[in-house]
Design an enzyme around this catalytic site. Structure first.
Site, short mmCIF file in Angstrom:
data_model
loop_
_atom_site.label_atom_id
_atom_site.label_comp_id
_atom_site.label_asym_id
_atom_site.label_seq_id
_atom_site.Cartn_x
_atom_site.Cartn_y
_atom_site.Cartn_z
N LEU A 135 96.14 33.55 -7.39
CA LEU A 135 95.78 34.35 -6.21
C LEU A 135 96.65 35.61 -6.14
O LEU A 135 96.16 36.70 -5.83
CB LEU A 135 95.94 33.52 -4.94
N MET A 136 97.93 35.46 -6.44
CA MET A 136 98.87 36.59 -6.33
C MET A 136 98.68 37.61 -7.45
O MET A 136 98.77 38.82 -7.23
CB MET A 136 100.32 36.08 -6.37
N LYS A 157 104.28 54.03 0.30
CA LYS A 157 105.32 53.63 -0.65
C LYS A 157 105.33 54.60 -1.84
O LYS A 157 104.30 55.21 -2.15
CB LYS A 157 105.01 52.23 -1.19
N ASP A 198 101.31 41.04 -2.24
CA ASP A 198 101.88 41.01 -0.89
C ASP A 198 101.15 39.98 -0.01
O ASP A 198 101.45 39.86 1.18
CB ASP A 198 101.82 42.42 -0.27
N ARG A 201 104.87 41.98 9.69
CA ARG A 201 105.24 41.37 10.97
C ARG A 201 104.17 41.62 12.03
O ARG A 201 104.07 40.87 13.01
CB ARG A 201 106.62 41.86 11.41
N1 LIG Z 1 105.51 44.39 1.55
C1 LIG Z 1 106.80 44.31 2.15
C2 LIG Z 1 107.86 43.87 1.17
S1 LIG Z 1 108.04 44.95 -0.19
C3 LIG Z 1 109.36 44.18 -1.06
C4 LIG Z 1 109.15 44.06 -2.49
C5 LIG Z 1 109.17 45.19 -3.26
C6 LIG Z 1 108.98 45.09 -4.65
C7 LIG Z 1 108.77 43.84 -5.23
C8 LIG Z 1 108.78 42.73 -4.42
C9 LIG Z 1 108.95 42.84 -3.05
C10 LIG Z 1 107.16 45.61 2.78
O1 LIG Z 1 106.47 46.59 2.62
N2 LIG Z 1 108.24 45.61 3.54
C11 LIG Z 1 108.72 46.80 4.22
C12 LIG Z 1 110.20 47.00 4.02
O2 LIG Z 1 110.86 46.17 3.43
O3 LIG Z 1 110.67 48.07 4.43
MG LIG Z 2 96.81 39.58 -4.93
ZN LIG Z 3 103.92 44.13 3.06
ZN LIG Z 4 104.72 47.10 3.80
#
Ligand SMILES: N[C@@H](CSCc1ccccc1)C(=O)NCC(=O)O
Ligand SMILES: [Mg+2]
Ligand SMILES: [Zn+2]
Ligand SMILES: [Zn+2]
Length: 487
Positions: free
Chosen positions: A168-169, A258, A269, A332
């Site tokens: 799925l991921m 991003k 995610d 969140r």
């Molecule tokens: N989607 C989240 C977590 S992103 C963290 C991550 C990056 C690269 C590889 C694995 C995980 C997000 O956008 N969070 C916002 C933030 O942390 O500012």
């Molecule tokens: Mg996916």
């Molecule tokens: Zn996220």
């Molecule tokens: Zn995010």
């Protein structure tokens, strides 16, 4: 063509064989030891292959994998692991990895007493690949030679569940939209007696999930709220466990976009949703006792003319207002409404959410473990204990009122969806905690961002090939089993 079979056996760091390997070598006039003495005995996680060993009688392909220290502990305090079982996972995985591309039809594996489940997990996690062409290079069938087949099958099921989460991921975001996620999960889980209900946009709006919807409205893909219900054959604890999982099927960051480098990883995610549904899958396959409900909010987070803008204020299901200062802190927003919905409609005894929530969590612990944020020491202890057994560890992190004060009140609303960079994972946990009433269920939040994918260059953990990990599915399943079995 004859079937190509490889027999897998094990040895220890002090260059001693298992009793089964010793007998095997004796029955072959010492040929296996002779071969190992020439090649050098394998260290932990290393392998040696003796092809067509014909010294005595029938020719045999024999692989010997290093199972580490003979006196490995059942609890190693330094590593917080059942070291003996983790060594077995690593050795079984190394054996399967070593046979990649060698056109092996069947692996017959010696079982190490007490480690049968771990061996099956290591072997079947190592065997899995996302791409069909890569999968075809791996040994096709892995079976035990001797010993406790029931324990082996327990490991096969656990690996199958984690491999489903990996699938799925790893799936590209265009092939794993919220709609497709619900279809794939329903197709796999419904035949096991799990009730699967998919809710769409109208339901989300009618249930006043304004924070969830504020993210989803930036995408043309319809958001979904997937609900799974599994009731085991009994429920000794009498409790209801609710699992919640973040399901952002692609996180571009929204208007707070991003950087493009490695953005493709944000197809995973929805890892929280993947491990949540896969935990229910594992429990149902094992016909485990207990009463479970899983909820996974699913949406895309994209920049568009209808996306959240920094500074927007949205209203959550419980009436709290949220200032969205960073549209990339979207997880969140989905989760807070789902937590409220869970408390209001399911009234569970315990909620555990899983979410690839913060980059700050990756900075804190890297690939080693998931972070656990809870005000319940009992829950933290149980989740940590489950990780010791599975080798997929959980580490308790702080969540204090001082973290809450960093995100509330906001200039224009009750809460801000982002705070200072320092303690970012803790601030996010404090935000989520605000949506579970103090007199409500026990609650733990798992930030699984650090364990989402493998450690580049280090293959950590070694029995999982490069890519999305499906962690910590087995730990969640172990926690659920233990929690539901206790009275
Ligand atoms: N989607 C989240 C977590 S992103 C963290 C991550 C990056 C690269 C590889 C694995 C995980 C997000 O956008 N969070 C916002 C933030 O942390 O500012
Ligand atoms: Mg996916
Ligand atoms: Zn996220
Ligand atoms: Zn995010």
């Amino acid at each position: 063509m004859t079937e190509k079979i490889v027999y897998v056996h094990f040895s220890y760091d002090d260059e001693t064989p298992t009793p089964v390997l010793e007998e095997l070598s004796k029955s072959r006039n010492g040929s296996v030891f002779a071969g190992l003495n020439s090649a050098g005995w394998p260290g932990k996680g290393e392998t040696r292959i003796l092809w067509n060993d014909t010294f005595s009688g029938e020719g045999r392909n024999i692989l010997i994998a290093g199972a580490g220290a003979k006196n490995a502990k059942d609890y190693c305090e330094i590593e917080m692991l059942n070291e003996r079982r983790e060594n077995a996972r690593v050795a079984a995985g190394a054996a399967v990895n070593a046979l990649k591309g060698l056109k092996v039809d069947k692996v017959l594996m010696e079982l190490l007493p007490g480690c049968e489940t771990a061996q099956a997990e290591g072997a079947h996690l190592a065997q899995w690949r996302y791409k069909e062409t890569e999968l075809a290079k791996m040994p096709k069938l892995i079976e035990p030679i001797n010993g406790a087949h029931d324990d082996w099958m327990t490991g096969v099921r656990a690996a199958k569940a984690q491999n489903f989460a990996r699938y799925l991921m790893e799936s590209p975001a265009n092939l794993m939209t919220p709609t497709i996620f619900c279809e794939k999960v329903t197709e796999r889980l419904n035949p096991l007696g799990i009730k699967c209900t998919t809710h769409g946009k109208d339901f989300i709006l009618s249930e006043r999930m304004g924070a969830f919807w504020s993210v989803a409205k930036g995408s043309a893909e319809e958001p979904k709220l997937l609900k799974l219900e599994y009731n085991g054959p009994s429920n000794p604890s009498g409790k209801t466990i609710c699992l919640v999982g973040k399901g952002v099927t692609f996180d571009a960051g929204g208007i707070s976009i991003k950087p493009s480098a490695n953005m493709d990883a944000m197809r995973a995610d929805m890892g929280g949703a993947a491990v949540t549904v896969s935990t229910i899958y594992a429990l149902a396959m094992a016909k485990a006792p207990g009463k479970y409900v899983a909820l996974t909010p699913l949406a895309e987070n994209l920049p568009s003319g209808t996306a959240n803008k920094p500074g927007d204020v949205v209203t959550a299901r419980n009436g709290m207002t949220i200032q969205v200062d960073n549209t990339d802190a979207e997880g969140r927003l989905l989760l807070c409404d789902t937590l409220c919905y869970a408390c209001d409609t399911i009234k569970p005894d315990v909620i555990v959410d899983s979410a690839t929530l913060t980059g700050a969590m990756c900075v804190a612990t890297g690939w080693a473990c998931a972070g656990c944020f809870t005000w319940s020491t009992d829950l933290a202890t149980k989740l940590t204990a489950a990780g010791v057994e599975t080798g997929d560890r959980i580490w308790r992190m702080p969540v204090f009122n001082s973290h809450k004060k960093k995100i509330s009140p906001a200039q224009l609303a009750d809460l801000n969806n982002t705070g200072p960079r320092w303690g970012g994972a803790c601030n996010a946990a404090a935000y989520l905690r605000s949506f579970v009433p103090a007199d409500g269920p026990e609650y733990a939040h798992l930030d699984i961002a650090g364990v989402m994918d493998t450690c580049p260059g280090a293959d950590d953990p070694s029995y999982i090939s490069k890519g999305m990990t499906g962690r910590p599915t087995r730990t969640l399943a172990e926690f659920c089993r233990a929690y539901s079995s206790s009275s």
